[in-house]
Motif scaffolding. Structure first.
Motif, PDB file in Angstrom:
ATOM      1  N   GLY A   1     -29.037   2.190 -43.767  1.00  0.00           N
ATOM      2  CA  GLY A   1     -28.202   3.203 -43.124  1.00  0.00           C
ATOM      3  C   GLY A   1     -29.052   4.253 -42.422  1.00  0.00           C
TER       4      GLY A   1
ATOM      5  N   ARG B   1     -27.272   0.962 -52.954  1.00  0.00           N
ATOM      6  CA  ARG B   1     -25.958   0.350 -52.720  1.00  0.00           C
ATOM      7  C   ARG B   1     -26.155  -0.835 -51.780  1.00  0.00           C
ATOM      8  NH1 ARG B   1     -21.348   1.192 -49.888  1.00  0.00           N
ATOM      9  NH2 ARG B   1     -22.036   2.985 -48.700  1.00  0.00           N
TER      10      ARG B   1
ATOM     11  N   GLU C   1     -28.090   2.363 -48.770  1.00  0.00           N
ATOM     12  CA  GLU C   1     -28.518   3.723 -49.096  1.00  0.00           C
ATOM     13  C   GLU C   1     -28.828   3.832 -50.580  1.00  0.00           C
ATOM     14  OE1 GLU C   1     -25.268   6.375 -48.156  1.00  0.00           O
ATOM     15  OE2 GLU C   1     -24.070   5.674 -49.833  1.00  0.00           O
TER      16      GLU C   1
ATOM     17  N   MET D   1     -13.184  -2.389 -47.982  1.00  0.00           N
ATOM     18  CA  MET D   1     -14.301  -1.793 -48.702  1.00  0.00           C
ATOM     19  C   MET D   1     -15.051  -2.799 -49.559  1.00  0.00           C
ATOM     20  SD  MET D   1     -13.535   1.904 -50.110  1.00  0.00           S
ATOM     21  CE  MET D   1     -13.207   3.248 -49.021  1.00  0.00           C
ATOM     22  N   THR D   2     -14.784  -4.057 -49.367  1.00  0.00           N
ATOM     23  CA  THR D   2     -15.538  -5.054 -50.120  1.00  0.00           C
ATOM     24  C   THR D   2     -16.496  -5.763 -49.173  1.00  0.00           C
ATOM     25  OG1 THR D   2     -13.782  -6.632 -49.754  1.00  0.00           O
ATOM     26  CG2 THR D   2     -13.764  -5.487 -51.851  1.00  0.00           C
TER      27      THR D   2
END
Lengths: 369, 130
Positions: free
Chosen positions: A231, A23, A35, A1-2
């Motif tokens: 996204g 983000r 997003e 998640m990084t």
């Protein structure tokens, strides 16, 4: 998640994205917003109202001089000689094997002056490739740093952008462009996009990017314009059945293998990859690109294996939940030939299990006209 | 969103809440914000064994797939059936209504080694700086 962001480039709007709660993730060597409010609401805003995208990471290459048309014709598979001044064309930058170095838009700015918009991650590669094949004494210049690019997309895009420019937008046809001021800033205003909706892509001085971004959001507020990230750009283009470099197309894939035979103009004369493409047209393609929707639970994502009768026969090129229909959709590269018509079934390997999918016609979404 | 003091947390962004021999497991608010809109959840079957540090399910957003790792050893007693029809609950209420599974804890004392709320908050603050 990084996400590794140390060596990534930033557009003129980077601080604005951060300030507005975007983000940020790495994409094609750039740190871009994936997003703001969320991919689903942003996607739906573009389908129902309008969305604003910072796509300044895209590269711009200018080709000009007496050999300009010859060079563009030599490296691209579509026929740029058909373009009028003010017209744009989707095309492929070709290897000698007839595969994609990149896909791009060619705009004819003037006689012997072309403006090429290329993918961010391919910018340096494309520039080197075009220069390598420049035996026409054309001037080739990477102008990417001189341009910011904003995309205003959606059924209300025209009404929103029109508030900021004296240029009459309605007469600009799809895949045509004009030059004129937007908020007093000289801009190239093109009726193009990557969402399957009506809309515009504007190119201008990056020093003016924050001003134009803010002014567009203000002008569009009442109409429902929202800032969108990459996204939503991806789910929108997927629904519209549009290719993404590195997914549906790459340097191992020809246009014929990606449903893009329409951009190959074998009749235009010699060009890079022409012999290979002509041979493939004669003998047939080894594989084809199809659309699918999941029948069983699960999401067939990019790179997942496609199976039939337990054997791997292909792979998912792009897959995602589809915010418009709520279905899980995707595109897949499968063998050419019969057995892959709409209605036929496939299995997709999702981690430790397989899930059934059904082939459906492309595109998944077509805007009402 | 506050991180409840009575929960324990992992660096993979799961939480677990113990009541007697039962551990209720979910993903943290930080995790749901990183994922974005959750559209699909895959959970194990009741009766399955889960092992500390090993994936027992997945949470998918539009853009990403994320595995969920068990914070402790145990056996699945109950799964949150509501999530199949309403995966967005994970975005709305990750610490309460969007619990994922309840397990019968094999060794309840294992939880003592996990992060407290304060330690977890410090961990995500450090992660965000990079």
């Amino acid at each position: 998640m990084t996400t590794e962001t140390a060596s990534l480039r930033r557009t003129a709007l980077y601080a604005k994205h951060r300030q507005m709660g975007g983000r940020m993730v790495g994409f094609g060597g750039w740190e871009m917003p994936v997003e703001y409010a969320g991919i689903i609401p942003e996607h739906q805003a573009v389908r129902r109202a309008a969305g604003l995208f910072d796509v300044s990471h895209m590269g711009e290459i200018e080709v000009r001089g007496s050999g300009a048309l010859e060079l563009v014709q030599h490296v691209c598979c579509n026929d740029a000689s058909r373009l009028a001044v003010g017209q744009a064309q989707y095309t492929g930058l070709m290897t000698e094997r007839g595969t994609f170095v990149d896909d791009l838009l060619v705009h004819k700015l003037a006689e012997a002056h072309y403006f090429l918009v290329v993918n961010a991650a391919n910018r340096e590669k494309d520039f080197a490739h075009i220069r390598l094949h420049n035996r026409f004494a054309a001037q080739v210049e990477d102008r990417s740093d001189a341009y910011a690019q904003l995309a205003v997309q959606g059924p209300r895009a025209l009404a929103i952008l029109q508030q900021l420019t004296p240029v009459a937008l309605a007469p600009i046809r799809y895949y045509w462009f004009t030059s004129g001021p937007v908020l007093g800033v000289p801009a190239l205003i093109a009726r193009t996009g990557y969402t399957g909706e009506d809309g515009f892509e504007i190119y201008f001085d990056p020093a003016q990017a924050v001003r134009l971004w803010e002014a567009l959001l203000e002008a569009g507020r009442a109409a429902g314009l929202v800032p969108c990230g990459l996204g939503a750009r991806n789910t929108l283009r997927l629904e519209a059945g549009m290719a993404l470099y590195g997914h549906e197309i790459d340097d191992q894939t020809t246009p014929f293998e990606a449903n893009l035979g329409w951009i190959v103009k074998l009749g235009k004369g010699e060009f890079l990859g022409r012999a290979a493409l002509e041979a493939q047209k004669r003998t047939g393609v080894p594989r084809q690109l199809v659309g699918f929707e999941m029948v069983e639970a699960g999401i067939g994502r990019d790179g997942y294996a496609v199976l039939r009768n337990g054997a791997v026969i292909g792979r998912v090129t792009s897959g995602s939940p589809c915010p418009t229909s709520g279905k899980n959709i995707g595109m897949a590269s499968v063998p050419a030939g019969p057995g892959f018509e709409p209605g036929a079934e496939l299995d997709i390997q999702i981690r430790q299990r397989t899930a059934r999918a059904r082939i459906v016609p492309l595109p998944f979404y077509k805007r009402p006209r | 969103m506050a991180y409840p003091n009575e929960y324990r947390y992992t660096k993979e962004h799961e939480w677990i809440f113990r009541e007697g021999q039962t551990g209720t497991i979910g993903i943290t608010d930080y995790a749901q914000r990183q994922l974005g809109d959750v559209v699909y959840v895959e959970l194990p079957k009741v009766g399955n064994a889960v092992k500390k540090g090993e994936a027992f399910g997945t949470v998918e957003s539009v853009k990403a797939v994320s595995e969920i790792f068990a914070p402790a050893d145990g056996t699945v007693k109950e799964i949150n059936e509501k999530l199949a029809g309403a995966p967005e609950l994970i975005n709305q209420d990750p610490h309460q209504r969007a619990w994922l599974i309840k397990i019968e804890l094999a060794q309840p004392a294992e939880l003592d080694a996990l992060l407290t709320a304060a330690e977890y908050e410090q961990f995500i603050a450090e992660t965000a700086e990079h």
